[in-house]
Scaffold this motif. Structure first.
Motif, PDB file in Angstrom:
ATOM      1  N   MET A  67     102.134   3.580   6.215  1.00  0.00           N
ATOM      2  CA  MET A  67     101.751   2.291   6.789  1.00  0.00           C
ATOM      3  C   MET A  67     102.058   1.169   5.818  1.00  0.00           C
ATOM      4  SD  MET A  67     100.629   2.847   9.835  1.00  0.00           S
ATOM      5  CE  MET A  67      99.969   1.220  10.175  1.00  0.00           C
TER       6      MET A  67
ATOM      7  N   THR B 134     101.658   4.127  -3.311  1.00  0.00           N
ATOM      8  CA  THR B 134     101.749   2.721  -2.913  1.00  0.00           C
ATOM      9  C   THR B 134     102.942   2.035  -3.555  1.00  0.00           C
ATOM     10  OG1 THR B 134     100.273   2.062  -4.714  1.00  0.00           O
ATOM     11  CG2 THR B 134      99.259   2.536  -2.579  1.00  0.00           C
TER      12      THR B 134
ATOM     13  N   ILE C 133      96.771  -2.128  -1.490  1.00  0.00           N
ATOM     14  CA  ILE C 133      96.725  -1.491  -0.174  1.00  0.00           C
ATOM     15  C   ILE C 133      95.993  -0.166  -0.306  1.00  0.00           C
ATOM     16  CG2 ILE C 133      98.991  -0.375  -0.473  1.00  0.00           C
ATOM     17  CD1 ILE C 133      99.461  -0.809   2.546  1.00  0.00           C
ATOM     18  N   SER C 134      95.206   0.158   0.712  1.00  0.00           N
ATOM     19  CA  SER C 134      94.489   1.431   0.716  1.00  0.00           C
ATOM     20  C   SER C 134      94.318   1.882   2.154  1.00  0.00           C
ATOM     21  CB  SER C 134      93.129   1.296   0.021  1.00  0.00           C
ATOM     22  OG  SER C 134      92.305   0.352   0.696  1.00  0.00           O
ATOM     23  N   ARG C 135      93.866   3.110   2.316  1.00  0.00           N
ATOM     24  CA  ARG C 135      93.671   3.635   3.670  1.00  0.00           C
ATOM     25  C   ARG C 135      92.458   4.546   3.706  1.00  0.00           C
ATOM     26  NH1 ARG C 135      99.058   6.337   5.067  1.00  0.00           N
ATOM     27  NH2 ARG C 135      97.971   6.932   7.007  1.00  0.00           N
TER      28      ARG C 135
ATOM     29  N   ASN D 116      91.600   7.542   6.155  1.00  0.00           N
ATOM     30  CA  ASN D 116      92.091   8.349   7.276  1.00  0.00           C
ATOM     31  C   ASN D 116      90.969   8.741   8.237  1.00  0.00           C
ATOM     32  OD1 ASN D 116      94.743   8.235   6.376  1.00  0.00           O
ATOM     33  ND2 ASN D 116      94.561  10.139   5.195  1.00  0.00           N
TER      34      ASN D 116
ATOM     35  N   VAL E 106      93.735   0.931   7.674  1.00  0.00           N
ATOM     36  CA  VAL E 106      94.441   0.576   6.445  1.00  0.00           C
ATOM     37  C   VAL E 106      93.960  -0.815   6.020  1.00  0.00           C
ATOM     38  CG1 VAL E 106      96.444  -0.316   7.703  1.00  0.00           C
ATOM     39  CG2 VAL E 106      96.694   0.395   5.331  1.00  0.00           C
TER      40      VAL E 106
ATOM     41  N   CYS F 216      99.994  -5.328  10.188  1.00  0.00           N
ATOM     42  CA  CYS F 216     100.207  -3.977   9.692  1.00  0.00           C
ATOM     43  C   CYS F 216     101.131  -3.258  10.670  1.00  0.00           C
ATOM     44  CB  CYS F 216      98.895  -3.211   9.534  1.00  0.00           C
ATOM     45  SG  CYS F 216      98.074  -2.804  11.075  1.00  0.00           S
TER      46      CYS F 216
END
Length: 114
Positions: A34, A57, A69-71, A73, A78, A95
């Motif tokens: 993403m 990243t 940026i992070s996610r 799940n 995101v 995004c």
């Protein structure tokens, strides 16, 4: 059909921070790379950050060291943490999957101004 919903934008002074969120529908989110894109008035959309399914990243030089940026799940979400914001960061932020994009969401407006 994957749907994307960005949120968290707003008006902030130079040097301030914002955290953007993007909710992604569908059950295969954890497999997707993403990215966060932005488009300023009169300019082309550009990729500013990306995160792989494994958490690797990458950042555009213009935001390196300021954006993260992070996610998550488990939440199909995101994030983009933006610090030390500058007026030139003003744009609509989106995004999407950088390699094979889904239909674009509405984006979220970020305005950096005193």
């Amino acid at each position: 059909q994957v749907q994307l919903a960005e949120s968290g934008g707003g008006l902030v002074q130079p040097g301030g921070s914002l955290r953007l969120s993007c909710a992604v529908s569908g059950s295969r989110f954890s497999f997707y790379t993403m990215g966060w894109f932005r488009q300023a008035p009169g300019k082309q959309r550009e990729l500013v950050a990306r995160i792989t399914s494994g958490g690797t990243t990458n950042y555009a030089d213009s935001v390196k060291g300021r954006f993260t940026i992070s996610r998550d799940n488990a939440k199909n979400t995101v994030y983009l943490q933006m610090n030390s914001l500058k007026p030139e960061d003003t744009a609509v932020y989106y995004c999407n999957a950088p390699i094979i994009p889904f239909n674009w969401g509405q984006g979220t407006q970020v305005t950096v101004s005193s």
